[in-house]
Design an enzyme around this catalytic site. Structure first.
Site, PDB file in Angstrom:
ATOM      1  N   ARG A  34       0.830  -1.207   0.000  1.00  0.00           N
ATOM      2  CA  ARG A  34       0.000   0.000   0.000  1.00  0.00           C
ATOM      3  C   ARG A  34       0.864   1.256   0.000  1.00  0.00           C
ATOM      4  O   ARG A  34       0.574   2.218  -0.706  1.00  0.00           O
ATOM      5  CB  ARG A  34      -0.948   0.008   1.203  1.00  0.00           C
ATOM      6  CG  ARG A  34      -2.185  -0.837   0.990  1.00  0.00           C
ATOM      7  CD  ARG A  34      -3.247  -0.585   2.059  1.00  0.00           C
ATOM      8  NE  ARG A  34      -2.852  -1.057   3.378  1.00  0.00           N
ATOM      9  CZ  ARG A  34      -3.006  -2.303   3.817  1.00  0.00           C
ATOM     10  NH1 ARG A  34      -3.543  -3.202   3.033  1.00  0.00           N
ATOM     11  NH2 ARG A  34      -2.623  -2.642   5.015  1.00  0.00           N
ATOM     12  N   GLU A  80      12.069  -1.591  -7.372  1.00  0.00           N
ATOM     13  CA  GLU A  80      11.471  -0.268  -7.103  1.00  0.00           C
ATOM     14  C   GLU A  80      11.083  -0.133  -5.639  1.00  0.00           C
ATOM     15  O   GLU A  80      11.318   0.916  -5.023  1.00  0.00           O
ATOM     16  CB  GLU A  80      10.255  -0.053  -8.001  1.00  0.00           C
ATOM     17  CG  GLU A  80       9.658   1.334  -7.880  1.00  0.00           C
ATOM     18  CD  GLU A  80      10.589   2.416  -8.395  1.00  0.00           C
ATOM     19  OE1 GLU A  80      10.851   3.380  -7.629  1.00  0.00           O
ATOM     20  OE2 GLU A  80      11.056   2.320  -9.535  1.00  0.00           O
ATOM     21  N   SER A 109      18.598   4.007  -7.481  1.00  0.00           N
ATOM     22  CA  SER A 109      18.057   4.388  -8.782  1.00  0.00           C
ATOM     23  C   SER A 109      18.721   3.605  -9.905  1.00  0.00           C
ATOM     24  O   SER A 109      18.060   3.164 -10.855  1.00  0.00           O
ATOM     25  CB  SER A 109      18.253   5.896  -8.991  1.00  0.00           C
ATOM     26  OG  SER A 109      17.727   6.295 -10.226  1.00  0.00           O
TER      27      SER A 109
END
Length: 133
Positions: A34, A80, A109
């Site tokens: 979430r 991610e 990243s």
């Protein structure tokens, strides 16, 4: 009788066992998903996965290709989430700029970029093999 682990007093969650531990761990994982959904990049990748994972069944010629296609998409989402966790931990430390904080964020990243490039490579190879013949 066994003694509790040394960190049990700092973290009472470590005392849970069996189904209780699984139940609570599942809840924490869902909270993490979430929280990830609140990040634009993860939301975009999740929406792409909704399309790409079923498409993997069509593009893949056998179960190995299907697993590689779908797995590469899920891997991007995993990386991610880890990148977002790194960024959140660094931001929690403080807003001031620090070389090590910048390096940690940049490496997170870069990990996402590599996962994306891997997924694009796998999908390109599978599509070329499937439709070029």
């Amino acid at each position: 009788m066994t003694s509790p682990p040394p960190d049990a007093f700092a973290n009472p969650q470590k005392l849970r066992r069996g189904l209780s531990r699984i139940w609570h761990a599942t809840g924490y994982s869902l909270q993490g998903l979430r929280a990830g959904w609140g990040e634009t990049a993860f939301r975009q990748e999740a929406l792409a996965a909704i399309v790409l994972v079923p498409l993997a069944v069509y593009v893949g010629r056998d179960w190995v290709q299907i697993a590689l296609l779908a797995g590469s998409v899920v891997l991007v989402m995993i990386v991610e989430l880890l990148n977002t966790a790194i960024e959140a931990a660094i931001d929690r430390i403080g807003p001031e700029r620090h070389e090590l904080s910048g390096r940690a964020k940049d490496m997170g990243s870069a990990a996402v970029l590599l996962a994306l490039l891997l997924a694009v490579g796998i999908w390109t190879a599978a599509i070329v093999q499937r439709f070029a013949a």
